[in-house]
Design an enzyme around this catalytic site. Structure first.
Site, PDB file in Angstrom:
ATOM      1  CG  ASP A 215       6.909 -25.089 157.643  1.00  0.00           C
ATOM      2  OD1 ASP A 215       7.409 -25.374 156.541  1.00  0.00           O
ATOM      3  OD2 ASP A 215       7.536 -24.523 158.555  1.00  0.00           O
ATOM      4  CD  GLU A 263     -14.552 -29.049 165.207  1.00  0.00           C
ATOM      5  OE1 GLU A 263     -14.590 -27.882 164.721  1.00  0.00           O
ATOM      6  OE2 GLU A 263     -14.110 -29.293 166.338  1.00  0.00           O
TER       7      GLU A 263
END
Length: 545
Positions: A215, A263
């Protein structure tokens, strides 16, 4: 060598590029399905409707915020980024929802709100209790005021919801909020803020979330040096020089996010809500950053062939430039639904129209839906990901006549009751033809639904081959069969026609005019409306093979 992190839940397929051509269904949880009878949608409601979403054929769902929130802005004022609003459920409920989605081979994207917190966030309560200049206040943007006694705001910056972007606290300092006063802006130059949010990304990724919608991605970096420079607000410049929005420094933040997202195997996806000019929006979509950025151009475009061709050409070129894929959006939780926009006279001020409860100018509902279906089928044929907002698959119109005393959008208050805001597209969707909330729940919902909503419900449309729901199911299934790669070749079709070919020669042809044109040769796979032999009616799209 580092070990990749293993999420608690994973989908059955592990294609790392799933997001490039996905159909993503936006769920506004508070208005989707209510299972506990409090009038507010919840996470168990989303889980209960997973078979429906699977039948619709979507590849992923995007959940608007479900975090603890006082709801000053529909959940986009977050009090705790690593918890679930008790009114919507628990962490066990979100885990169950993610598992159910993955069992249906649907991925989950969650909305993160990094620009600001709620004023009820523990950090902000700590900041209010701390002294000016303290580490607690340094997580936010606190400044002394202007004027002889600091009684005036530090600058003339204006909130997106109207009024000053600064609010004064009892000890005399002011804090910045680009949105409502209940949404204080974080200071992203603070390493503690950056580190804490990266842990939030890991928290949800570890639980099995497949991606993030970011956002106000263009608002995190701010130039707070004095004297404060004026902001152009929504009329953004092309050079990244505005002090509040789309600054070059923001990209270092998202580069560090990409390190976190990588990751995982597969890497977590991300898409930026970046209201930036097209040439700069592409920066957020680089592989070293978020990977995608929302293309909002069609939200503001007229139903016009030239406008559609220009937007498609520009955005496919930008996607190729960034190495990303484009995103296509016709409706979401912030704009008037496209079935309504397309049924209003061109140039209608929708804010003014909403203030008349949708009576002036007169809405042509049939034309709006006809155009909406045509635009949807065109968009689903394009390379890149397509976003579907809950209820558009039912052909829902904007709920324009919400009583003033039921409005919840902060725009209504901040503009002195001159702008109704976004509640009309956030009304709970109908599942059944009758009942106190048309199947949304067992009691009237938190926002009142139009009296005719039952006729547009899932129950009313399910099994009707001519319904908008059946059309969406057919179109998404055909897209899955046909969509390969990200090629697009334009085909000449006339001034009012947008036509292009995709992989192996399947074609999308849209007549955006009002008069019929000759139907190109080929077998019709899907049509947005009735077609006759040899003719493509106005305001209609077909796919041909």
């Amino acid at each position: 060598m580092s070990t990749l992190r293993t999420p608690a839940s994973t989908p059955r397929t592990t294609d790392p590029d799933w997001w490039r051509n996905a159909v993503v269904y936006q769920v506004y949880p508070r208005s989707f399905a209510d299972t506990d009878g409090d009038g507010l949608g919840d996470l168990a409601g989303v889980t209960s409707r997973m078979p429906y979403l699977s039948t619709l054929g979507v590849d992923a769902i995007w959940l608007s915020p479900f975090f603890p929130s006082p709801l000053a802005d529909g959940g986009y004022d977050v009090a705790d980024y690593r918890a679930v609003d008790p009114r919507l459920g628990t962490l066990d409920d979100i885990d169950a929802m993610i598992r159910s989605a993955h069992e249906h081979d649907i991925r989950v994207i969650v909305d993160v709100v990094p620009n600001h917190t709620s004023d009820e966030h523990a950090w902000f309560r700590e900041a209010l209790a701390a002294a000016p200049g303290s580490p607690a206040r340094a997580r936010y943007v606190f400044r002394d005021g202007s004027g002889p006694s600091g009684e005036q705001p530090p600058s003339d910056w204006v909130s997106n919801f109207g009024g000053s972007a600064w609010t004064r606290v009892p000890d005399g300092q002011w804090y910045l909020h680009l949105f409502a006063p209940e949404q204080p802006d974080l200071d992203w130059s603070n390493p503690e803020v950056r580190a804490d949010f990266e842990e939030t990304l890991r928290f949800w990724s570890d639980r099995g979330v497949d991606g993030f919608r970011v956002d106000v991605a263009h608002g995190l970096a701010k130039d707070l040096s004095t004297p404060y420079r004026p902001s152009n607000e929504h009329d953004l410049p092309l050079d990244g020089s505005d002090p509040l929005y789309d600054r070059d420094e923001v990209h270092a933040i998202f580069e560090s996010w990409r390190t976190v997202l990588d990751e995982y195997d597969p890497p977590r996806a991300a898409v930026a809500e970046a209201w930036a000019p097209a040439p700069r929006r592409v920066l957020y979509a680089r592989p070293t950053e978020l990977g995608q950025a929302f293309n909002f151009d069609l939200l503001e475009a007229p139903f016009d062939a030239s406008a559609f061709r220009t937007i498609i050409t520009r955005n496919t070129a930008m996607a190729e430039q960034s190495g990303a894929s484009s995103t296509w959006v016709l409706s979401n939780h912030d704009v008037v639904r496209h079935a309504t926009r397309y049924g209003l006279p061109e140039g209608t001020d929708t804010d003014a129209w909403l203030m008349t409860d949708g009576t002036s100018p007169v809405l042509d509902r049939a034309r709006g839906l006809r155009r909406a279906r045509a635009a949807t089928l065109l968009v689903l044929a394009l390379p890149g990901s397509s976003y579907v907002y809950q209820g558009e698959e039912l052909g829902l119109q904007e709920a324009a006549a919400i009583p003033h005393d039921a409005l919840q959008d902060p725009k209504w208050i901040r503009t002195g009751h001159t702008v109704k805001g976004r509640d009309g597209c956030r009304v709970p969707i109908p599942w059944t033809t009758s009942g106190p909330s048309f199947g949304f729940g067992s009691v009237p919902p938190h926002l009142p639904q139009p009296a005719d909503f039952g006729a547009w419900s899932v129950e009313a449309e399910d099994g009707d081959p001519s319904s908008t729901l059946s059309f969406y199911r057919e179109a998404i299934a055909a897209r899955r069969r046909l969509q390969q790669g990200e090629d697009l070749t334009w085909i000449e079709g006339g001034a009012d026609v947008v036509a292009f070919a995709r992989h192996d020669g399947w074609r999308s042809v849209t007549n955006l005019g009002t008069e019929a044109v000759p139907m190109p040769p080929g077998e019709v796979v899907v049509a947005s409306g009735p077609v006759t032999a040899g003719e493509l009616p106005g305001e209609t799209t077909v796919w041909l093979v």
